[in-house]
Design a protein around this motif. Structure first.
Motif, mmCIF file in Angstrom:
data_model
loop_
_atom_site.group_PDB
_atom_site.id
_atom_site.type_symbol
_atom_site.label_atom_id
_atom_site.label_comp_id
_atom_site.label_asym_id
_atom_site.label_seq_id
_atom_site.Cartn_x
_atom_site.Cartn_y
_atom_site.Cartn_z
ATOM 1 N N ALA A 368 1.265 -0.934 -0.428
ATOM 2 C CA ALA A 368 0.522 -0.159 -0.112
ATOM 3 C C ALA A 368 0.492 1.025 0.050
ATOM 4 O O ALA A 368 0.607 2.526 -0.272
ATOM 5 N N LEU A 369 1.879 1.187 -0.182
ATOM 6 C CA LEU A 369 3.121 1.856 0.401
ATOM 7 C C LEU A 369 4.237 2.694 -0.343
ATOM 8 O O LEU A 369 3.916 4.021 -0.689
ATOM 9 N N VAL A 370 3.632 1.449 -1.400
ATOM 10 C CA VAL A 370 4.039 1.586 -2.475
ATOM 11 C C VAL A 370 3.249 2.150 -3.745
ATOM 12 O O VAL A 370 3.746 3.354 -4.551
ATOM 13 N N SER A 371 1.617 2.399 -3.429
ATOM 14 C CA SER A 371 0.709 3.018 -3.954
ATOM 15 C C SER A 371 0.796 4.707 -3.803
ATOM 16 O O SER A 371 0.465 5.751 -4.609
ATOM 17 N N ALA A 372 1.335 4.619 -2.158
ATOM 18 C CA ALA A 372 1.187 6.306 -2.127
ATOM 19 C C ALA A 372 2.371 6.972 -2.450
ATOM 20 O O ALA A 372 2.563 8.353 -2.651
ATOM 21 N N PHE A 373 3.737 6.316 -2.222
ATOM 22 C CA PHE A 373 4.623 6.741 -2.533
ATOM 23 C C PHE A 373 5.427 5.753 -4.015
ATOM 24 O O PHE A 373 6.980 4.989 -3.180
ATOM 25 N N PRO A 374 5.178 5.787 -5.116
ATOM 26 C CA PRO A 374 5.679 5.502 -5.841
ATOM 27 C C PRO A 374 6.965 5.455 -6.220
ATOM 28 O O PRO A 374 7.364 4.329 -7.148
#
Length: 792
Positions: A368-374
């Motif tokens: 989920a963090l990858v989606s927020a901070f790609p």
């Protein structure tokens, strides 16, 4: 000896077998509990690890909005059904239509014509009516003629050479290929046609130059061929009426063989597979789903099908079982300090399962963090996770040997969870060992945060080293990983600080942090001891000093030993005046009691201390030391006193009635408290505590305890005992050091000077000579004092 004791002794053999049976039953129950824990652990690990948790929706329709970024969790080969079907259809269309070619068709028709003409020629010599002949042609050859045609055929048959000319015509006509349905053949020709010779089985593809005629064209060719001057017009018509019904095509479409060849060609086409690499983006958040993405998402679901899931689960279950079982068995048989109890195994199982479960959840969070901070890769977030927490907790609660085994198992299982990543496995193992090393002796809570800082720096260096091994460029992702690794070490310290009290409460462990709390002299139990039994309190403090110094010398946890010394005699709170150190100037109550009663009162302080320890939740370790700190030693003073009062001819004194109930010390800590307790008490009997006398007293007490077998069940070595004696001598030498005689102040000397001043009037400390003179009587009775303590 009481009657009950004699009865017990007389039935010792049955009791022995009963106790043996009880031990076997307990051992069986313990083994069952351990097996149950093992099965529970591997099942839970399998349940957590095997589901990959792609979190993809069950179904997508074209045009749906993607709720989040979806990446391939591993390398996947996705079958493209549409493209595969297209390739199969192309393979079917590439198969040419098979037509069977029969080169004997013209010959067969020529023979039939020859037979008919021969039968008519024969009938000229016989008396056969025309009706019979017409009927015979119809029934035998399927040829229908009338009387005129029959007459012309008879006339033709009677002439020589006509049959040969007819055969030649038929042979010439059937040298070309003749189709029953020319239009259908021309349609098939566009798709490809192959002629198979039925006589030779040779197959020849039909080209555009290949001439094929229909039956209508064949009839026209027959009419032209019969326009021969040798055949009168009536005979030409008769031959046409005769031959036309017999004409048939010499090529025919073999539908069954053609379909079989197409089916084979279709089956030979292999499925078209699309390769998707691990980490490849399948669908991005906010995009509309395309048909191609639906195919790939469907492949993700199919890859995690029920059969595949159960197969992976069984493999993981078996692997985890072999890993945990043989690691535990090997350590149990080859590592001396690896002796976990069932409570320890339950704690290890709980920590292991929680560790893996939280790690699995964190993997989803990182996605989920990858989606927020790609701009940060997902694998960089992994290093924020405090991998070392489990190993640090095991080291704080248990010991280094068990934490080492835990670190190995944790690293292997975590590596499997991260797709069999060797780099992750190495990182988890080394960071766990480093964390356990820096919390090995936590003497204050701030030590945990210092350990976290060191662990963060260690993670920083370790990640840098692992990056160098990959030969990857120094990019921004490396900076993220190094920073997250450092933060992960700090997070580990914070988590351990918060979890340790919970572990102490749930599993009733006594950790160093708990010991720090118990070492506070404002603890209610110690305050009660100080108020109600001040002599015992002072005695416990001195025992703590002695034991702590010796513990540091032989490698035992000094904090544990010091706190155990503070609490080892808390049972004396209930009857403080029955112990000599608390009597002061009061009457000794044991003078009015029978020796057996005095022995029971002294024994009771061990039981009372254990009960108080349970009530105040001191933990099993401290309670065990309270129970074991006297072992089964003999209260020699009261035993000798009982023998002196007993009538040898009437009553026999049993030594077992004057021994503590035990058990003997099981650990080095308990044995150290026993030695320090005995030596501190004996040191107070020394009239002139010179270094030589202190050393002799220490050696004598230790020898008596050793000879009595009180140290048989602990792991103290002779070298340890020697080092303990040296530490005791050093501490007692500091306690009983000499001081000089300070002169009286001038003002006091003038106010009190009524005669010559004696050398023993120092108000601060009396001289040694004075002490020897005034206490000569106790000096003579020092042996009796040792007997009273049960140590002579």
């Amino acid at each position: 000896m009481s009657k009950s004791e004699r009865k017990s002794e007389s039935g010792s053999t049955p009791n022995f077998f009963f106790r043996l049976a009880q031990q076997n039953k307990q051992g069986g129950d313990e083994g069952f509990q351990r097996a149950l824990l093992l099965v529970l652990l591997v099942v839970l690990l399998t349940f957590i690890i095997v589901p990959k948790g792609a979190l993809t929706p069950t179904e997508f329709a074209p045009g749906d909005i993607v709720p989040r970024d979806i990446k391939a969790p591993r390398d996947i080969l996705i079958p493209d059904d549409d493209l595969s079907e297209q390739k199969r259809a192309d393979a079917e269309r590439a198969v040419a239509n098979l037509y069977d070619y029969d080169p004997s068709t013209g010959t067969i028709i020529s023979k039939q014509v020859d037979q008919i003409l021969s039968s008519l020629n024969v009938s000229l010599d016989q008396v056969v009516t025309d009706e019979e002949q017409i009927s015979g042609l119809d029934s035998n050859f399927g040829v229908k003629v009338d009387g005129k045609v029959l007459a012309a055929l008879k006339e033709l048959a009677a002439q020589d050479g006509n049959k040969a000319r007819v055969a030649l015509i038929m042979t010439h006509l059937y040298q070309q290929k003749i189709a029953g349905n020319l239009k259908l053949f021309e349609t098939d020709r566009t798709k490809g046609v192959i002629f198979r010779d039925l006589e030779t089985s040779n197959e020849v593809p039909a080209s555009s130059q290949t001439v094929v005629i229909g039956l209508g064209q064949l009839q026209d060719s027959l009419k032209n061929a019969l326009s021969d001057p040798n055949f009168p017009s009536n005979q030409q018509k008769a031959l046409q009426n005769l031959i036309v019904p017999l004409l048939r095509p010499n090529i025919s479409f073999n539908q069954s063989e053609t379909e079989a060849r197409k089916r084979i060609a279709r089956e030979e086409v292999k499925p078209i597979l699309i390769q998707v690499k691990k980490g490849e983006m399948i669908a991005r958040e906010g995009d509309r789903i395309t048909p191609d993405q639906i195919i790939r998402l469907g492949a993700l679901r199919d890859d995690s099908s029920t059969v595949s899931l159960w197969r992976n689960a069984m493999g993981m279950l078996l692997s985890c079982f072999l890993l945990v079982y043989f690691a535990h068995t090997f350590a149990l048989r080859n590592i001396r300090k690896y002796r976990p109890e069932n409570r320890d195994l339950l704690f290890l199982t709980t920590i292991f399962v929680v560790h893996v479960l939280v790690l699995k959840i964190f993997i989803f969070i990182s996605a989920a963090l990858v989606s927020a901070f790609p701009y940060v890769e997902q694998n960089a977030y992994y290093y924020v996770f405090p991998f070392a927490v489990g190993t640090m907790l095991v080291r704080i609660v248990l010991n280094s040997e068990i934490s080492l085994i835990f670190a190995i198992l944790s690293a292997i299982v975590t590596g499997a969870l991260f797709g069999n990543s060797f780099a992750v496995m190495v990182f988890v193992f080394l960071t766990g060992l480093a964390g356990a090393h820096w919390v090995r002796h936590v003497t204050e809570r701030s030590s945990l945060f210092r350990a976290g800082l060191r662990l963060g720096l260690f993670n920083f260096v370790l990640l840098f080293a692992l990056h160098l091994m990959t030969s990857r460029p120094f990019d921004l992702q490396l900076i993220y990983k190094l920073g997250f690794g450092f933060v992960g070490g700090l997070v580990a310290a914070v988590v351990v600080t918060g979890v340790v009290p919970l572990v102490e409460s749930l599993f009733r462990y006594t950790t160093n942090i708990k010991l720090l709390e118990l070492a506070n002299m404002n603890n209610p139990v110690l305050r009660d001891l100080m108020v109600q039994a001040p002599g015992t309190y002072h005695h416990s403090v001195i025992v703590g000093n002695l034991a702590e110094a010796a513990a540091e010398n032989i490698g035992v946890n000094p904090l544990m030993v010091r706190v155990a010394a503070y609490y080892h005699d808390i049972g004396k709170i209930r009857k403080p005046l029955y112990f000599v150190e608390n009597i002061g100037g009061q009457e000794n109550r044991h003078d009015k009691l029978a020796p057996s009663m005095s022995a029971l009162i002294l024994m009771a302080h061990v039981k009372d201390g254990t009960e108080l320890g349970r009530e105040n939740r001191l933990g099993r370790t401290l309670n065990d030391i309270i129970r074991q700190h006297h072992g089964t030693s003999l209260m020699k003073f009261f035993f000798d006193r009982a023998k002196s009062k007993a009538d040898p001819g009437v009553e026999q004194i049993d030594e077992r009635d004057y021994r503590y109930p035990g058990p003997k010390p099981q650990t080095r800590e308990a044995a150290l408290i026993m030695l320090a307790d005995a030596i501190e008490a004996a040191s107070r009997t020394l009239a002139d505590p010179t270094p030589a006398r202190i050393q002799g007293m220490v050696q004598k007490i230790i020898n008596n305890i050793f000879i009595d077998g009180q140290l048989d069940e602990c792991e103290l070595t002779l070298k340890d005992i020697h080092n303990i004696a040296k530490s005791f001598n050093l501490v007692l030498g500091g306690i009983f050091h000499y001081r000089i005689d300070y002169p009286e102040p001038v003002s006091k000397e003038r106010g009190t000077e009524k005669g010559p001043r004696r050398s023993d009037e120092n108000s601060d400390r009396k001289s040694t000579n004075s002490a020897e003179g005034k206490k000569s009587s106790p000096a003579k009775g020092s042996t009796e004092d040792l007997k009273r303590l049960g140590m002579s």
